[in-house]
Design a protein around this motif. Structure first.
Motif, PDB file in Angstrom:
ATOM      1  N   GLY A  17      57.578  29.907  29.387  1.00  0.00           N
ATOM      2  CA  GLY A  17      57.258  31.257  28.928  1.00  0.00           C
ATOM      3  C   GLY A  17      55.846  31.424  28.402  1.00  0.00           C
ATOM      4  N   VAL A  18      55.020  30.406  28.547  1.00  0.00           N
ATOM      5  CA  VAL A  18      53.626  30.519  28.101  1.00  0.00           C
ATOM      6  C   VAL A  18      52.717  30.538  29.330  1.00  0.00           C
ATOM      7  N   VAL A  19      51.488  30.983  29.128  1.00  0.00           N
ATOM      8  CA  VAL A  19      50.533  31.044  30.229  1.00  0.00           C
ATOM      9  C   VAL A  19      50.267  29.632  30.746  1.00  0.00           C
ATOM     10  N   TYR A  20      50.409  29.458  32.049  1.00  0.00           N
ATOM     11  CA  TYR A  20      50.129  28.188  32.716  1.00  0.00           C
ATOM     12  C   TYR A  20      48.653  27.863  32.525  1.00  0.00           C
ATOM     13  N   HIS A  21      48.352  26.609  32.234  1.00  0.00           N
ATOM     14  CA  HIS A  21      47.002  26.223  31.821  1.00  0.00           C
ATOM     15  C   HIS A  21      45.912  26.636  32.809  1.00  0.00           C
ATOM     16  N   ALA A  22      46.158  26.574  34.099  1.00  0.00           N
ATOM     17  CA  ALA A  22      45.131  26.920  35.090  1.00  0.00           C
ATOM     18  C   ALA A  22      44.805  28.406  35.094  1.00  0.00           C
ATOM     19  N   ASN A  23      45.720  29.239  34.595  1.00  0.00           N
ATOM     20  CA  ASN A  23      45.466  30.674  34.605  1.00  0.00           C
ATOM     21  C   ASN A  23      44.381  31.091  33.618  1.00  0.00           C
TER      22      ASN A  23
ATOM     23  N   LEU B  59      41.628  29.610  33.440  1.00  0.00           N
ATOM     24  CA  LEU B  59      40.437  29.519  34.284  1.00  0.00           C
ATOM     25  C   LEU B  59      40.297  30.758  35.164  1.00  0.00           C
ATOM     26  N   ARG B  60      41.405  31.287  35.629  1.00  0.00           N
ATOM     27  CA  ARG B  60      41.365  32.524  36.421  1.00  0.00           C
ATOM     28  C   ARG B  60      40.828  33.680  35.570  1.00  0.00           C
ATOM     29  N   TYR B  61      41.316  33.787  34.342  1.00  0.00           N
ATOM     30  CA  TYR B  61      40.842  34.850  33.458  1.00  0.00           C
ATOM     31  C   TYR B  61      39.332  34.717  33.234  1.00  0.00           C
ATOM     32  N   MET B  62      38.885  33.492  33.016  1.00  0.00           N
ATOM     33  CA  MET B  62      37.462  33.250  32.776  1.00  0.00           C
ATOM     34  C   MET B  62      36.630  33.541  34.020  1.00  0.00           C
TER      35      MET B  62
ATOM     36  N   LEU C 119      41.521  38.883  25.250  1.00  0.00           N
ATOM     37  CA  LEU C 119      40.122  39.239  25.419  1.00  0.00           C
ATOM     38  C   LEU C 119      39.360  37.977  25.779  1.00  0.00           C
ATOM     39  N   VAL C 120      38.634  38.026  26.904  1.00  0.00           N
ATOM     40  CA  VAL C 120      37.769  36.923  27.305  1.00  0.00           C
ATOM     41  C   VAL C 120      36.351  37.315  26.917  1.00  0.00           C
ATOM     42  N   VAL C 121      35.753  36.528  26.037  1.00  0.00           N
ATOM     43  CA  VAL C 121      34.385  36.769  25.586  1.00  0.00           C
ATOM     44  C   VAL C 121      33.497  35.733  26.262  1.00  0.00           C
ATOM     45  N   SER C 122      32.470  36.204  26.964  1.00  0.00           N
ATOM     46  CA  SER C 122      31.585  35.324  27.729  1.00  0.00           C
ATOM     47  C   SER C 122      30.155  35.452  27.230  1.00  0.00           C
ATOM     48  N   ARG C 123      29.497  34.291  27.115  1.00  0.00           N
ATOM     49  CA  ARG C 123      28.127  34.256  26.606  1.00  0.00           C
ATOM     50  C   ARG C 123      27.305  33.270  27.422  1.00  0.00           C
ATOM     51  N   VAL C 124      26.133  33.676  27.862  1.00  0.00           N
ATOM     52  CA  VAL C 124      25.209  32.766  28.534  1.00  0.00           C
ATOM     53  C   VAL C 124      24.593  31.878  27.461  1.00  0.00           C
ATOM     54  N   ILE C 125      24.660  30.555  27.657  1.00  0.00           N
ATOM     55  CA  ILE C 125      24.095  29.666  26.636  1.00  0.00           C
ATOM     56  C   ILE C 125      22.939  28.818  27.152  1.00  0.00           C
ATOM     57  N   ALA C 126      22.759  28.728  28.480  1.00  0.00           N
ATOM     58  CA  ALA C 126      21.621  27.979  29.022  1.00  0.00           C
ATOM     59  C   ALA C 126      21.360  28.419  30.452  1.00  0.00           C
ATOM     60  N   VAL C 127      20.088  28.401  30.827  1.00  0.00           N
ATOM     61  CA  VAL C 127      19.681  28.748  32.181  1.00  0.00           C
ATOM     62  C   VAL C 127      18.769  27.641  32.691  1.00  0.00           C
ATOM     63  N   ARG C 128      19.062  27.202  33.907  1.00  0.00           N
ATOM     64  CA  ARG C 128      18.225  26.206  34.573  1.00  0.00           C
ATOM     65  C   ARG C 128      17.812  26.763  35.931  1.00  0.00           C
TER      66      ARG C 128
ATOM     67  N   VAL D 114      23.454  28.059  35.645  1.00  0.00           N
ATOM     68  CA  VAL D 114      23.596  28.765  34.375  1.00  0.00           C
ATOM     69  C   VAL D 114      24.845  28.223  33.688  1.00  0.00           C
ATOM     70  N   VAL D 115      24.785  28.120  32.357  1.00  0.00           N
ATOM     71  CA  VAL D 115      25.916  27.645  31.564  1.00  0.00           C
ATOM     72  C   VAL D 115      26.461  28.830  30.770  1.00  0.00           C
ATOM     73  N   ILE D 116      27.759  29.051  30.910  1.00  0.00           N
ATOM     74  CA  ILE D 116      28.410  30.178  30.246  1.00  0.00           C
ATOM     75  C   ILE D 116      29.556  29.656  29.398  1.00  0.00           C
ATOM     76  N   HIS D 117      29.609  30.122  28.165  1.00  0.00           N
ATOM     77  CA  HIS D 117      30.699  29.776  27.253  1.00  0.00           C
ATOM     78  C   HIS D 117      31.702  30.919  27.269  1.00  0.00           C
ATOM     79  N   HIS D 118      32.976  30.583  27.470  1.00  0.00           N
ATOM     80  CA  HIS D 118      34.057  31.568  27.468  1.00  0.00           C
ATOM     81  C   HIS D 118      35.018  31.262  26.327  1.00  0.00           C
ATOM     82  N   THR D 119      35.461  32.307  25.655  1.00  0.00           N
ATOM     83  CA  THR D 119      36.496  32.191  24.637  1.00  0.00           C
ATOM     84  C   THR D 119      37.602  33.181  25.004  1.00  0.00           C
ATOM     85  N   VAL D 120      38.838  32.714  25.044  1.00  0.00           N
ATOM     86  CA  VAL D 120      39.983  33.592  25.284  1.00  0.00           C
ATOM     87  C   VAL D 120      40.677  33.776  23.941  1.00  0.00           C
ATOM     88  N   ARG D 121      40.823  35.039  23.539  1.00  0.00           N
ATOM     89  CA  ARG D 121      41.406  35.363  22.228  1.00  0.00           C
ATOM     90  C   ARG D 121      42.590  36.305  22.373  1.00  0.00           C
TER      91      ARG D 121
END
Length: 152
Positions: free
Chosen positions: A32-38, A40-43, A89-98, A102-109
């Protein structure tokens, strides 16, 4: 199609992209909980819409035969479960650019509770499969979005 009939793309709050998602039955496992791979889909959905809103046209680049983004590195930490019908809520932030990535940090809340966090590196890859320098306009956009820690 009218604007209100378009899929939701989230929104920017400063340099932070916010993308709302609902947990559906198909997202859950037998417990009954969100499957772990999902998570990643949200992100992925949040990241794709963040780039679209920022002006990075991944489809045009792909269709022109110039390449596409591929996940080059991923680190994720699960903190608490999401369940059927939760509003997330998926919060996404760019943290580095090469040059090619690009490196993006995602937080699911769920409300103020952090359920999962990930740091994802996406690299632009040529059709040959080799990393490719991102267009200068894209790196300029990413530089303008680098997270400075001013939003919450």
């Amino acid at each position: 199609m009218r604007d209100e009939d378009q899929p939701q793309a989230g929104r920017f709050l400063g340099a932070e992209h916010r993308f709302a998602v609902r947990v559906y039955f198909e997202d859950t496992d037998l417990s009954g909980v969100v499957y772990h791979a999902n998570y990643l889909r949200y992100m992925e959905r949040a990241r794709s819409d963040m780039l679209r809103l920022a002006g990075i046209d991944q489809r045009a680049t792909h269709d022109a035969g110039e390449g596409a983004y591929a996940v080059a590195d991923l680190a994720i930490r699960y903190r608490a479960p999401a369940r059927l019908d939760d509003a997330l809520l998926v919060v996404s932030r760019v943290i580095a650019v090469r040059a090619a990535s690009v490196v993006i940090h995602h937080t699911v809340r769920r409300g103020s509770l952090v359920l999962a966090e990930a740091e994802v590196t996406v690299a632009l890859v040529a059709p040959s499969g080799r990393p490719k320098r991102q267009p200068a306009a894209w790196t300029d956009i990413y530089q303008s979005l680098i997270w400075q820690g001013t939003n919450s």
